[in-house]
Design an enzyme around this catalytic site. Structure first.
Site, PDB file in Angstrom:
ATOM      1  N   GLU A  79      39.627  34.052  18.913  1.00  0.00           N
ATOM      2  CA  GLU A  79      38.599  34.841  18.551  1.00  0.00           C
ATOM      3  C   GLU A  79      39.019  36.040  17.685  1.00  0.00           C
ATOM      4  O   GLU A  79      38.292  37.029  17.608  1.00  0.00           O
ATOM      5  CB  GLU A  79      37.814  35.377  19.977  1.00  0.00           C
ATOM      6  CG  GLU A  79      38.804  36.078  20.915  1.00  0.00           C
ATOM      7  CD  GLU A  79      38.183  36.514  22.077  1.00  0.00           C
ATOM      8  OE1 GLU A  79      37.245  37.360  22.093  1.00  0.00           O
ATOM      9  OE2 GLU A  79      38.554  36.165  23.302  1.00  0.00           O
ATOM     10  N   CYS A 111      37.526  33.955  25.382  1.00  0.00           N
ATOM     11  CA  CYS A 111      38.878  33.450  25.823  1.00  0.00           C
ATOM     12  C   CYS A 111      38.635  31.967  26.484  1.00  0.00           C
ATOM     13  O   CYS A 111      39.493  31.793  27.111  1.00  0.00           O
ATOM     14  CB  CYS A 111      38.846  34.464  27.018  1.00  0.00           C
ATOM     15  SG  CYS A 111      39.077  36.268  26.406  1.00  0.00           S
ATOM     16  N   HIS A 233      42.176  32.952  34.272  1.00  0.00           N
ATOM     17  CA  HIS A 233      42.032  33.839  33.057  1.00  0.00           C
ATOM     18  C   HIS A 233      42.632  35.379  33.524  1.00  0.00           C
ATOM     19  O   HIS A 233      41.865  35.806  34.271  1.00  0.00           O
ATOM     20  CB  HIS A 233      40.778  33.975  32.400  1.00  0.00           C
ATOM     21  CG  HIS A 233      40.406  34.984  31.261  1.00  0.00           C
ATOM     22  ND1 HIS A 233      41.571  34.905  30.251  1.00  0.00           N
ATOM     23  CD2 HIS A 233      39.698  35.993  31.184  1.00  0.00           C
ATOM     24  CE1 HIS A 233      41.229  36.100  29.561  1.00  0.00           C
ATOM     25  NE2 HIS A 233      40.037  36.584  29.987  1.00  0.00           N
TER      26      HIS A 233
HETATM   27  N1  CAA Z   1      46.197  54.375  42.109  1.00  0.00           N
HETATM   28  C1  CAA Z   1      45.723  52.891  42.091  1.00  0.00           C
HETATM   29  N2  CAA Z   1      44.412  52.556  41.700  1.00  0.00           N
HETATM   30  C2  CAA Z   1      43.686  53.198  40.859  1.00  0.00           C
HETATM   31  C3  CAA Z   1      44.130  54.628  40.483  1.00  0.00           C
HETATM   32  C4  CAA Z   1      45.280  55.243  41.091  1.00  0.00           C
HETATM   33  N3  CAA Z   1      45.844  56.246  41.042  1.00  0.00           N
HETATM   34  N4  CAA Z   1      43.158  55.195  39.837  1.00  0.00           N
HETATM   35  C5  CAA Z   1      42.216  54.226  39.669  1.00  0.00           C
HETATM   36  N5  CAA Z   1      42.575  52.985  40.042  1.00  0.00           N
HETATM   37  C6  CAA Z   1      41.861  51.897  40.228  1.00  0.00           C
HETATM   38  C7  CAA Z   1      40.476  51.971  40.558  1.00  0.00           C
HETATM   39  O1  CAA Z   1      40.107  52.124  42.035  1.00  0.00           O
HETATM   40  C8  CAA Z   1      39.849  50.646  39.952  1.00  0.00           C
HETATM   41  O2  CAA Z   1      40.015  49.558  40.832  1.00  0.00           O
HETATM   42  P1  CAA Z   1      39.060  48.548  41.190  1.00  0.00           P
HETATM   43  O3  CAA Z   1      38.662  48.026  39.780  1.00  0.00           O
HETATM   44  O4  CAA Z   1      39.432  47.571  42.328  1.00  0.00           O
HETATM   45  O5  CAA Z   1      37.721  49.170  41.647  1.00  0.00           O
HETATM   46  C9  CAA Z   1      40.963  50.393  38.627  1.00  0.00           C
HETATM   47  O6  CAA Z   1      41.927  51.499  39.125  1.00  0.00           O
HETATM   48  C10 CAA Z   1      40.122  50.618  37.462  1.00  0.00           C
HETATM   49  O7  CAA Z   1      39.667  52.021  37.353  1.00  0.00           O
HETATM   50  P2  CAA Z   1      38.775  52.153  36.869  1.00  0.00           P
HETATM   51  O8  CAA Z   1      37.550  51.474  37.379  1.00  0.00           O
HETATM   52  O9  CAA Z   1      38.270  53.799  36.839  1.00  0.00           O
HETATM   53  O10 CAA Z   1      39.016  51.971  35.154  1.00  0.00           O
HETATM   54  P3  CAA Z   1      38.209  52.178  33.821  1.00  0.00           P
HETATM   55  O11 CAA Z   1      36.658  52.398  33.922  1.00  0.00           O
HETATM   56  O12 CAA Z   1      39.052  52.854  33.181  1.00  0.00           O
HETATM   57  O13 CAA Z   1      38.357  50.607  33.054  1.00  0.00           O
HETATM   58  C11 CAA Z   1      38.066  48.348  33.045  1.00  0.00           C
HETATM   59  C12 CAA Z   1      38.669  49.612  33.820  1.00  0.00           C
HETATM   60  C13 CAA Z   1      36.602  48.383  32.979  1.00  0.00           C
HETATM   61  C14 CAA Z   1      38.751  46.806  33.303  1.00  0.00           C
HETATM   62  C15 CAA Z   1      38.430  48.705  31.341  1.00  0.00           C
HETATM   63  O14 CAA Z   1      39.981  48.413  31.198  1.00  0.00           O
HETATM   64  C16 CAA Z   1      38.056  47.586  30.411  1.00  0.00           C
HETATM   65  O15 CAA Z   1      36.781  47.601  29.931  1.00  0.00           O
HETATM   66  N6  CAA Z   1      38.962  46.490  30.200  1.00  0.00           N
HETATM   67  C17 CAA Z   1      38.290  45.461  29.081  1.00  0.00           C
HETATM   68  C18 CAA Z   1      37.368  44.610  29.629  1.00  0.00           C
HETATM   69  C19 CAA Z   1      37.911  43.474  30.430  1.00  0.00           C
HETATM   70  O16 CAA Z   1      38.950  42.898  30.441  1.00  0.00           O
HETATM   71  N7  CAA Z   1      36.903  42.857  31.340  1.00  0.00           N
HETATM   72  C20 CAA Z   1      37.214  41.698  32.551  1.00  0.00           C
HETATM   73  C21 CAA Z   1      36.042  40.584  32.325  1.00  0.00           C
HETATM   74  S1  CAA Z   1      35.809  40.087  30.874  1.00  0.00           S
HETATM   75  C22 CAA Z   1      37.124  38.890  30.410  1.00  0.00           C
HETATM   76  O17 CAA Z   1      37.749  38.329  31.270  1.00  0.00           O
HETATM   77  C23 CAA Z   1      37.224  38.475  29.081  1.00  0.00           C
HETATM   78  C24 CAA Z   1      38.433  39.200  28.284  1.00  0.00           C
HETATM   79  O18 CAA Z   1      39.415  38.684  28.364  1.00  0.00           O
HETATM   80  C25 CAA Z   1      37.869  40.556  27.794  1.00  0.00           C
END
Ligand code: CAA
Length: 387
Positions: A79, A111, A233
């Site tokens: 992609e 992906c 994945h």
């Molecule tokens: N210690 C331990 N854990 C902590 C922590 C700390 N101090 N602070 C936060 N966390 C945990 C949170 O509790 C959370 O855990 P859960 O997911 O188990 O609830 C985790 O860390 C992430 O925290 P947030 O949800 O607050 O993180 P965020 O809002 O900053 O973003 C995300 C996380 C949405 C994954 C972001 O990184 C993102 O958008 N990533 C890209 C999208 C993606 O990869 N999606 C996956 C499915 S799509 C796919 O698979 C196709 C692809 O390749 C993209």
């Protein structure tokens, strides 16, 4: 006749960003990245690498004088394509001196592309057992500086040959797939960074996994007890853990321990490379093969997910006992020779995009065999330094 993955190779550039350093720069608790996201390092892609150079480097590890003339098709899942018209497969075909009597094609569904390649190749090889198919998954995952997705960037390429009587994984016939038009992650043509509805994408991923895993079980009569390992994945490794946790209660306590231990083996390398989109599932498979104690005949499940969205669950049985020391040695050497990039150096390279006009690039810092040396007359210029 068994058909499956005969050889597998990987390439990613030789520089990385330490995610503890990134967390400090972004005023985040490092444990959010290390535990919450499940990533510790991420590859930094220089401007002299793109999906063609990375794919050629990965494929050059498995294309030899023994199999070159047997390759009848190159299926390139990506992609992060470099041209709206010409396929990245065509460049790889030339760089690897593959025969002209060949189909060379690029496929796209986020992906999921490489999995379409594997399944198409399986059918092709069943009909043409003396031929092989080169399947490539190569991408560069970009979300942008200071975005929630930044910690889940990365890149690289996995190349596999699909052949009769394979040496690594014999694929089962059964497979379950599903697609639905959803906007969880996408990248319009005018953008170099993806757009994503992060939480939504995580939920869709888990929903798709449960749907295709259970459909596969209904089709085959198999249950979770039939699997020694489930691979995923891995856009970031916590995502796969969420998938695994969604079905773990279906397993006995003893089986749960096996699946959890093998999941740890399967995410070890992804933790240190980051997301390579369509290659991520297959890097996870490599990580499992290199790090887990498995025996020939063990059944491995593979969950492929491409946002937008397409999911597929399929399986295969191991041909040889693992760990595969050749893979482990390769990765040990790779991680040892990588150099760390400061956050400032990563940010500078992230912003250094190829211009939309002719340019000559400085390739001196790039030690890859295949490099992009620039653009001339609107054509990307690739060099094989061993030619
Ligand atoms: N210690 C331990 N854990 C902590 C922590 C700390 N101090 N602070 C936060 N966390 C945990 C949170 O509790 C959370 O855990 P859960 O997911 O188990 O609830 C985790 O860390 C992430 O925290 P947030 O949800 O607050 O993180 P965020 O809002 O900053 O973003 C995300 C996380 C949405 C994954 C972001 O990184 C993102 O958008 N990533 C890209 C999208 C993606 O990869 N999606 C996956 C499915 S799509 C796919 O698979 C196709 C692809 O390749 C993209």
């Amino acid at each position: 006749m068994q058909v499956g993955i005969d050889q597998i190779g990987f390439y990613a550039p030789n520089q990385y960003l330490d995610l503890t350093a990134l967390a400090q720069a972004r005023n985040e608790d490092p444990n959010k990245y290390l535990i919450g996201i499940g990533q510790s390092e991420q590859v930094v892609i220089p401007v002299t690498q793109d999906v063609v150079t990375m794919a050629a480097s990965a494929a050059s590890q498995i294309i030899t004088d023994d199999n070159r003339d047997k390759i009848a098709m190159v299926i390139f899942g990506t992609e992060s394509g470099i041209d709206h018209s010409k396929s990245a497969a065509m460049y790889v075909k030339r760089l690897l001196q593959l025969p002209d009597q060949i189909r060379a094609i690029e496929v796209k569904q986020a992906c999921y592309g490489a999995t379409f390649g594997v399944q198409t190749a399986k059918d092709f090889v069943r009909a043409n057992p003396d031929k092989q198919v080169l399947v490539i998954g190569a991408d560069i995952a970009r979300y942008g500086l200071n975005t929630p997705g930044e910690v889940t960037q990365g890149g690289g390429a996995v190349a596999m040959t699909i052949a009769a009587d394979p040496q690594i994984l014999a694929l089962d016939d059964a497979t379950s797939f599903r697609s639905e038009d959803v906007m969880d992650f996408w990248r319009p043509l005018y953008r170099t960074e993806a757009l994503v509805d992060g939480r939504y994408s995580e939920n869709i991923y888990v929903d798709f996994f449960k749907a295709v895993f259970h459909d596969y079980c209904a089709q085959t009569g198999r249950t979770i007890a039939d699997f020694t390992a489930l691979t995923y994945h891995l856009p970031f490794t916590k995502m796969g853990l969420k998938g695994l946790r969604a079905v773990l209660p279906e397993a006995s306590e003893q089986q749960q321990a096996i699946l959890k231990a093998n999941f740890e083996a399967s995410r070890a390398y992804n933790r240190r490379v980051g997301n390579l989109y369509t290659g991520s599932l297959y890097l996870s498979l490599i990580s499992l093969l290199a790090n887990a104690e498995l025996t020939a005949g063990d059944r491995i499940g593979l969950f492929s997910y491409g946002s937008g969205a397409e999911g597929e669950f399929y399986s295969g049985t191991l041909v040889q006992d693992t760990p595969q020391l050749n893979l482990r040695n390769w990765f040990d050497a790779y991680f040892k020779q990588r150099r760390e990039c400061s956050v400032a150096a990563y940010e500078q390279q992230f912003q250094q995009q190829l211009p939309a006009h002719d340019v000559l690039l400085d390739t001196r810092a790039d030690d890859a065999r295949f490099v992009l040396t620039g653009i001339r007359h609107d054509q990307r210029q690739y060099v094989d330094r061993q030619a």
